[in-house]
Design a protein around this motif. Structure first.
Motif, PDB file in Angstrom:
ATOM      1  N   CYS A  54     -15.800  84.166  63.887  1.00 40.33           N
ATOM      2  CA  CYS A  54     -15.768  82.887  64.592  1.00 40.33           C
ATOM      3  C   CYS A  54     -14.656  82.004  64.037  1.00 40.33           C
ATOM      4  O   CYS A  54     -14.501  81.860  62.825  1.00 40.33           O
ATOM      5  CB  CYS A  54     -17.107  82.179  64.446  1.00 40.33           C
ATOM      6  SG  CYS A  54     -17.148  80.582  65.288  1.00 40.33           S
ATOM      7  N   VAL A  55     -13.856  81.429  64.955  1.00 43.04           N
ATOM      8  CA  VAL A  55     -12.767  80.532  64.558  1.00 43.04           C
ATOM      9  C   VAL A  55     -13.013  79.110  65.047  1.00 43.04           C
ATOM     10  O   VAL A  55     -12.127  78.263  64.966  1.00 43.04           O
ATOM     11  CB  VAL A  55     -11.392  81.046  65.055  1.00 43.04           C
ATOM     12  CG1 VAL A  55     -11.034  82.350  64.389  1.00 43.04           C
ATOM     13  CG2 VAL A  55     -11.378  81.183  66.568  1.00 43.04           C
ATOM     14  N   GLY A  56     -14.216  78.852  65.580  1.00 45.06           N
ATOM     15  CA  GLY A  56     -14.561  77.502  66.015  1.00 45.06           C
ATOM     16  C   GLY A  56     -13.963  77.092  67.343  1.00 45.06           C
ATOM     17  O   GLY A  56     -13.961  75.917  67.687  1.00 45.06           O
ATOM     18  N   CYS A  64     -12.986  84.141  69.538  1.00 44.80           N
ATOM     19  CA  CYS A  64     -13.143  85.267  68.599  1.00 44.80           C
ATOM     20  C   CYS A  64     -13.112  86.629  69.277  1.00 44.80           C
ATOM     21  O   CYS A  64     -12.989  87.641  68.604  1.00 44.80           O
ATOM     22  CB  CYS A  64     -14.432  85.117  67.791  1.00 44.80           C
ATOM     23  SG  CYS A  64     -15.953  85.352  68.758  1.00 44.80           S
ATOM     24  N   GLY A  65     -13.253  86.671  70.605  1.00 43.15           N
ATOM     25  CA  GLY A  65     -13.197  87.940  71.320  1.00 43.15           C
ATOM     26  C   GLY A  65     -14.520  88.675  71.429  1.00 43.15           C
ATOM     27  O   GLY A  65     -14.587  89.730  72.049  1.00 43.15           O
ATOM     28  N   SER A 109      -4.266  77.913  72.160  1.00 45.09           N
ATOM     29  CA  SER A 109      -2.997  77.390  71.662  1.00 45.09           C
ATOM     30  C   SER A 109      -2.726  77.742  70.205  1.00 45.09           C
ATOM     31  O   SER A 109      -1.666  77.457  69.701  1.00 45.09           O
ATOM     32  CB  SER A 109      -2.954  75.876  71.835  1.00 45.09           C
ATOM     33  OG  SER A 109      -4.012  75.293  71.125  1.00 45.09           O
ATOM     34  N   VAL A 110      -3.692  78.351  69.540  1.00 35.86           N
ATOM     35  CA  VAL A 110      -3.489  78.742  68.141  1.00 35.86           C
ATOM     36  C   VAL A 110      -3.746  80.228  67.997  1.00 35.86           C
ATOM     37  O   VAL A 110      -4.469  80.814  68.787  1.00 35.86           O
ATOM     38  CB  VAL A 110      -4.440  77.971  67.188  1.00 35.86           C
ATOM     39  CG1 VAL A 110      -4.156  76.497  67.207  1.00 35.86           C
ATOM     40  CG2 VAL A 110      -5.892  78.244  67.517  1.00 35.86           C
ATOM     41  N   GLN A 111      -3.142  80.852  67.009  1.00 35.03           N
ATOM     42  CA  GLN A 111      -3.414  82.252  66.730  1.00 35.03           C
ATOM     43  C   GLN A 111      -4.784  82.344  66.075  1.00 35.03           C
ATOM     44  O   GLN A 111      -5.049  81.621  65.125  1.00 35.03           O
ATOM     45  CB  GLN A 111      -2.357  82.822  65.774  1.00 35.03           C
ATOM     46  CG  GLN A 111      -1.004  82.994  66.404  1.00 35.03           C
ATOM     47  CD  GLN A 111      -0.980  84.161  67.385  1.00 35.03           C
ATOM     48  OE1 GLN A 111      -1.826  85.038  67.352  1.00 35.03           O
ATOM     49  NE2 GLN A 111      -0.018  84.151  68.263  1.00 35.03           N
ATOM     50  N   PRO A 112      -5.673  83.192  66.558  1.00 33.62           N
ATOM     51  CA  PRO A 112      -6.975  83.317  65.925  1.00 33.62           C
ATOM     52  C   PRO A 112      -6.826  83.739  64.465  1.00 33.62           C
ATOM     53  O   PRO A 112      -6.079  84.655  64.157  1.00 33.62           O
ATOM     54  CB  PRO A 112      -7.678  84.407  66.737  1.00 33.62           C
ATOM     55  CG  PRO A 112      -6.965  84.421  68.042  1.00 33.62           C
ATOM     56  CD  PRO A 112      -5.547  84.020  67.735  1.00 33.62           C
TER      57      PRO A 112
END
Length: 79
Positions: free
Chosen positions: A25-27, A43-44, A10-13
């Motif tokens: 890493c974006v958590g 993070c892909g 739901s958020v842009q990385p």
């Protein structure tokens, strides 16, 4: 044949710039299977890339981030 499930994010990385070797890493660690490999939907990176991150040199980290960024664009159709 089973279809791959890609999680919704739901958020842009908020990736660090590609020239930066910090972890992408974006958590949002939502691991899923795609084409027989396991990936993080936040993070892909593949699970193998995440496990090996600390041992990568700067060049390997930058390549990993490039691949992860490309995956995210494909999965989430980012422009």
């Amino acid at each position: 044949m089973t279809s791959a499930w890609i999680p919704e994010v739901s958020v842009q990385p908020a990736h660090a710039p590609l020239g930066d070797d910090r972890s992408p890493c974006v958590g949002i660690c939502d691991v899923f299977e795609y084409c027989g490999r396991r990936f993080c939907g936040g993070c892909g990176r593949s699970v193998e890339e995440i496990k090996n991150w600390a041992g990568f040199d700067t060049e390997e980290k930058l390549k990993c981030k490039d691949f992860a960024s490309r995956r995210m664009k494909i999965w989430y159709d980012e422009s």
